[in-house]
Design a protein around this motif. Structure first.
Motif, PDB file in Angstrom:
ATOM      1  N   GLN A   1       0.825  -1.204   0.000  1.00 36.71           N
ATOM      2  CA  GLN A   1       0.000   0.000   0.000  1.00 36.71           C
ATOM      3  C   GLN A   1       0.861   1.255   0.000  1.00 36.71           C
ATOM      4  O   GLN A   1       0.524   2.258  -0.640  1.00 36.71           O
ATOM      5  N   LYS A   2       1.981   1.200   0.709  1.00 36.70           N
ATOM      6  CA  LYS A   2       2.905   2.338   0.715  1.00 36.70           C
ATOM      7  C   LYS A   2       3.461   2.574  -0.681  1.00 36.70           C
ATOM      8  O   LYS A   2       3.566   3.725  -1.139  1.00 36.70           O
ATOM      9  N   LEU A   3       3.806   1.490  -1.368  1.00 41.10           N
ATOM     10  CA  LEU A   3       4.305   1.611  -2.733  1.00 41.10           C
ATOM     11  C   LEU A   3       3.248   2.214  -3.646  1.00 41.10           C
ATOM     12  O   LEU A   3       3.533   3.107  -4.451  1.00 41.10           O
ATOM     13  N   ASP A   4       2.000   1.748  -3.522  1.00 40.46           N
ATOM     14  CA  ASP A   4       0.921   2.264  -4.365  1.00 40.46           C
ATOM     15  C   ASP A   4       0.706   3.761  -4.131  1.00 40.46           C
ATOM     16  O   ASP A   4       0.486   4.528  -5.077  1.00 40.46           O
ATOM     17  N   GLN A   5       0.766   4.180  -2.870  1.00 37.82           N
ATOM     18  CA  GLN A   5       0.590   5.598  -2.556  1.00 37.82           C
ATOM     19  C   GLN A   5       1.748   6.435  -3.090  1.00 37.82           C
ATOM     20  O   GLN A   5       1.554   7.562  -3.551  1.00 37.82           O
ATOM     21  N   LEU A   6       2.952   5.881  -3.025  1.00 38.17           N
ATOM     22  CA  LEU A   6       4.112   6.601  -3.548  1.00 38.17           C
ATOM     23  C   LEU A   6       3.989   6.775  -5.060  1.00 38.17           C
ATOM     24  O   LEU A   6       4.282   7.853  -5.601  1.00 38.17           O
ATOM     25  N   LYS A   7       3.553   5.728  -5.741  1.00 41.24           N
ATOM     26  CA  LYS A   7       3.331   5.831  -7.193  1.00 41.24           C
ATOM     27  C   LYS A   7       2.354   6.957  -7.502  1.00 41.24           C
ATOM     28  O   LYS A   7       2.565   7.764  -8.418  1.00 41.24           O
ATOM     29  N   GLN A   8       1.268   7.012  -6.726  1.00 45.35           N
ATOM     30  CA  GLN A   8       0.249   8.036  -6.955  1.00 45.35           C
ATOM     31  C   GLN A   8       0.831   9.435  -6.758  1.00 45.35           C
ATOM     32  O   GLN A   8       0.589  10.343  -7.565  1.00 45.35           O
ATOM     33  N   LYS A   9       1.626   9.620  -5.709  1.00 47.81           N
ATOM     34  CA  LYS A   9       2.216  10.929  -5.441  1.00 47.81           C
ATOM     35  C   LYS A   9       3.181  11.342  -6.549  1.00 47.81           C
ATOM     36  O   LYS A   9       3.236  12.506  -6.960  1.00 47.81           O
ATOM     37  N   VAL A  10       3.963  10.382  -7.030  1.00 48.96           N
ATOM     38  CA  VAL A  10       4.907  10.670  -8.110  1.00 48.96           C
ATOM     39  C   VAL A  10       4.168  11.087  -9.374  1.00 48.96           C
ATOM     40  O   VAL A  10       4.527  12.067 -10.043  1.00 48.96           O
ATOM     41  N   GLU A  11       3.107  10.353  -9.700  1.00 51.15           N
ATOM     42  CA  GLU A  11       2.356  10.651 -10.915  1.00 51.15           C
ATOM     43  C   GLU A  11       1.574  11.955 -10.792  1.00 51.15           C
ATOM     44  O   GLU A  11       1.343  12.645 -11.787  1.00 51.15           O
ATOM     45  N   GLU A  12       1.176  12.326  -9.560  1.00 50.32           N
ATOM     46  CA  GLU A  12       0.521  13.615  -9.356  1.00 50.32           C
ATOM     47  C   GLU A  12       1.457  14.775  -9.651  1.00 50.32           C
ATOM     48  O   GLU A  12       1.028  15.885  -9.945  1.00 50.32           O
ATOM     49  N   LYS A  13       2.743  14.518  -9.563  1.00 51.79           N
ATOM     50  CA  LYS A  13       3.737  15.535  -9.887  1.00 51.79           C
ATOM     51  C   LYS A  13       4.081  15.547 -11.370  1.00 51.79           C
ATOM     52  O   LYS A  13       5.005  16.233 -11.817  1.00 51.79           O
ATOM     53  N   GLY A  14       3.331  14.751 -12.140  1.00 52.53           N
ATOM     54  CA  GLY A  14       3.515  14.747 -13.590  1.00 52.53           C
ATOM     55  C   GLY A  14       4.643  13.871 -14.084  1.00 52.53           C
ATOM     56  O   GLY A  14       5.072  13.986 -15.235  1.00 52.53           O
ATOM     57  N   MET A  15       5.134  12.965 -13.226  1.00 56.75           N
ATOM     58  CA  MET A  15       6.231  12.093 -13.628  1.00 56.75           C
ATOM     59  C   MET A  15       5.724  10.691 -13.948  1.00 56.75           C
ATOM     60  O   MET A  15       4.725  10.242 -13.387  1.00 56.75           O
ATOM     61  N   ASN A  16       6.413  10.045 -14.845  1.00 55.85           N
ATOM     62  CA  ASN A  16       6.078   8.677 -15.239  1.00 55.85           C
ATOM     63  C   ASN A  16       6.762   7.710 -14.281  1.00 55.85           C
ATOM     64  O   ASN A  16       7.995   7.634 -14.235  1.00 55.85           O
ATOM     65  N   TRP A  17       5.980   6.968 -13.499  1.00 51.27           N
ATOM     66  CA  TRP A  17       6.556   6.052 -12.517  1.00 51.27           C
ATOM     67  C   TRP A  17       7.472   5.038 -13.168  1.00 51.27           C
ATOM     68  O   TRP A  17       8.525   4.687 -12.623  1.00 51.27           O
ATOM     69  N   LYS A  18       7.110   4.555 -14.364  1.00 52.03           N
ATOM     70  CA  LYS A  18       7.902   3.527 -15.043  1.00 52.03           C
ATOM     71  C   LYS A  18       9.302   4.022 -15.395  1.00 52.03           C
ATOM     72  O   LYS A  18      10.231   3.241 -15.511  1.00 52.03           O
ATOM     73  N   GLU A  19       9.442   5.346 -15.582  1.00 51.53           N
ATOM     74  CA  GLU A  19      10.744   5.889 -15.940  1.00 51.53           C
ATOM     75  C   GLU A  19      11.433   6.576 -14.765  1.00 51.53           C
ATOM     76  O   GLU A  19      12.497   7.165 -14.922  1.00 51.53           O
ATOM     77  N   LEU A  20      10.818   6.496 -13.579  1.00 50.04           N
ATOM     78  CA  LEU A  20      11.338   7.245 -12.434  1.00 50.04           C
ATOM     79  C   LEU A  20      12.773   6.846 -12.084  1.00 50.04           C
ATOM     80  O   LEU A  20      13.629   7.695 -11.842  1.00 50.04           O
ATOM     81  N   TYR A  21      13.051   5.549 -12.059  1.00 49.79           N
ATOM     82  CA  TYR A  21      14.375   5.096 -11.650  1.00 49.79           C
ATOM     83  C   TYR A  21      15.441   5.542 -12.635  1.00 49.79           C
ATOM     84  O   TYR A  21      16.590   5.787 -12.266  1.00 49.79           O
ATOM     85  N   GLN A  22      15.063   5.652 -13.909  1.00 47.33           N
ATOM     86  CA  GLN A  22      16.004   6.131 -14.911  1.00 47.33           C
ATOM     87  C   GLN A  22      16.265   7.627 -14.741  1.00 47.33           C
ATOM     88  O   GLN A  22      17.353   8.116 -15.025  1.00 47.33           O
ATOM     89  N   GLU A  23      15.265   8.367 -14.255  1.00 42.77           N
ATOM     90  CA  GLU A  23      15.354   9.817 -14.194  1.00 42.77           C
ATOM     91  C   GLU A  23      15.849  10.338 -12.844  1.00 42.77           C
ATOM     92  O   GLU A  23      16.149  11.527 -12.721  1.00 42.77           O
ATOM     93  N   LEU A  24      15.911   9.478 -11.815  1.00 45.59           N
ATOM     94  CA  LEU A  24      16.351   9.953 -10.506  1.00 45.59           C
ATOM     95  C   LEU A  24      17.750  10.566 -10.584  1.00 45.59           C
ATOM     96  O   LEU A  24      18.634  10.017 -11.241  1.00 45.59           O
ATOM     97  N   GLU A  25      17.914  11.696  -9.919  1.00 49.25           N
ATOM     98  CA  GLU A  25      19.198  12.386  -9.931  1.00 49.25           C
ATOM     99  C   GLU A  25      19.728  12.515  -8.510  1.00 49.25           C
ATOM    100  O   GLU A  25      18.970  12.520  -7.538  1.00 49.25           O
ATOM    101  N   MET A  26      21.035  12.643  -8.408  1.00 46.57           N
ATOM    102  CA  MET A  26      21.645  12.884  -7.118  1.00 46.57           C
ATOM    103  C   MET A  26      21.260  14.273  -6.612  1.00 46.57           C
ATOM    104  O   MET A  26      21.118  15.207  -7.391  1.00 46.57           O
ATOM    105  N   SER A  27      21.099  14.395  -5.308  1.00 42.47           N
ATOM    106  CA  SER A  27      20.789  15.693  -4.707  1.00 42.47           C
ATOM    107  C   SER A  27      22.068  16.458  -4.368  1.00 42.47           C
ATOM    108  O   SER A  27      22.029  17.685  -4.221  1.00 42.47           O
ATOM    109  N   ARG A  28      23.173  15.744  -4.235  1.00 40.95           N
ATOM    110  CA  ARG A  28      24.431  16.370  -3.878  1.00 40.95           C
ATOM    111  C   ARG A  28      25.484  16.159  -4.948  1.00 40.95           C
ATOM    112  O   ARG A  28      25.369  15.243  -5.753  1.00 40.95           O
ATOM    113  N   ARG A  29      26.471  17.002  -4.922  1.00 36.68           N
ATOM    114  CA  ARG A  29      27.459  16.992  -5.999  1.00 36.68           C
ATOM    115  C   ARG A  29      28.310  15.731  -6.008  1.00 36.68           C
ATOM    116  O   ARG A  29      28.658  15.223  -7.083  1.00 36.68           O
TER     117      ARG A  29
END
Length: 328
Positions: free
Chosen positions: A20-48
């Motif tokens: 259920q936590k995973l399902d809710q996280l998917k929903q939050k990600v998609e509400e931000k206009g991101m494609n969950w299926k491509e999320l892991y490819q698009e994740l970026e580092m926050s620090r240098r």
């Protein structure tokens, strides 16, 4: 999306049920206009230089094939019945395993054919920018006598190298508590970690390198795709090559990787294209070397997958490109 934003979204979910936590996280990600299926490819580092975090999920079989523009270290803290695809080789994951996925190397958790995930897979992860690794290569030569461009899986449980997990754990704890100067501590831990990794890999005794599983039909097909990526690859041609039906191939990819055969080929070509772009290959050559028939089809696939054009991707990552390769 940067790692910190992803972590904040995950932390905002209070549900204790992993699925259920995973399902809710998917929903939050998609509400931000991101494609969950491509999320892991698009994740970026926050620090240098270095990021560290703890990951817990039930999502094996749902994470698509992906790669990163940085180095990823994954330390598995429990046995959860997972297999892991690293490049074109498959490994059965055990507690204490340590995976290194260099930039541009495709990887993906997959479900073992004989089991299911019985509990959340718990991992500690450290991400290192190419710039960070490059600077270390010019400052501390020993760790970089090892070829860090090749993926590895170390089996540390029951060996003298179990301490590698403690080192990663310390960096993750620093990142979680975020006391003053935690970034410097995490970066320092990572220098030690890479040095110990180099010792482990070069050691002639107690060698913890894991062996890949015996190639089955899936691994044989993946290896074929790897070696023929610049050529035309069709379901029919692969079926003929391995003397199996097209439906058998389709079923194998969907059951093990959670995607269609054709989608895998496209993902693999896009990963190659990303790596070529990051290595400053001219864009008019990238589509040919990654197997796309023409630039327009490459452009459409890239833009659809990542939300930006190939030229925009190059500009975005230009500032992160190391001045010197670790293999120079």
């Amino acid at each position: 999306m940067k790692l910190d934003e992803m972590s904040r979204l995950s932390a905002s979910i209070t549900d204790e049920n992993p699925q259920q936590k995973l399902d809710q996280l998917k929903q939050k990600v998609e509400e931000k206009g991101m494609n969950w299926k491509e999320l892991y490819q698009e994740l970026e580092m926050s620090r240098r230089y270095v990021d560290a975090y703890r990951h817990e999920s039930m999502e094996s079989g749902q994470v698509p094939l992906h790669s990163h523009g940085f180095y990823e270290l994954i330390y598995f803290r429990n046995n959860c019945g997972m297999e892991y695809l690293l490049g074109s080789e498959r490994y059965s994951i055990q507690k204490g395993d340590l995976v290194l996925a260099p930039p541009g190397v495709n990887h993906q958790p997959i479900l073992a054919s004989h089991s299911h995930i019985k509990e959340p897979c718990r991992c500690d992860m450290v991400w290192m920018s190419r710039e960070f690794v490059s600077k270390l290569a010019s400052t501390f030569p020993f760790p970089f006598a090892i070829d860090w461009q090749k993926p590895i899986l170390l089996r540390t449980a029951g060996t003298s190298w179990e301490l590698l997990g403690n080192n990663i754990h310390a960096s993750v704890e620093e990142a979680m508590h975020r006391l003053s100067g935690w970034e410097a501590v995490a970066a320092g831990n990572t220098v030690v970690l890479l040095t110990l990794l180099a010792r482990a890999i070069s050691s002639q005794e107690d060698l913890p390198l894991a062996k890949a599983e015996e190639p089955q039909l899936l691994e044989q097909m993946l290896a074929y795709i790897e070696s023929h990526l610049e050529e035309t690859i069709t379901l029919a041609s692969v079926a003929k090559r391995f003397w199996v039906s097209e439906s058998k191939i389709s079923q194998t990819f969907r059951q093990k990787l959670g995607i269609s055969f054709y989608r895998y080929v496209i993902q693999r070509r896009l990963i190659t294209a990303q790596s070529l772009i990051l290595n400053n290959v001219p864009l008019n050559e990238v589509h040919k070397r990654s197997g796309f028939t023409d630039y327009s089809s490459f452009f459409r696939a890239f833009k659809q997958a990542y939300g930006i054009s190939p030229s925009e991707f190059r500009k975005l990552h230009a500032k992160e490109s190391p001045e010197k390769s670790v293999t120079d």
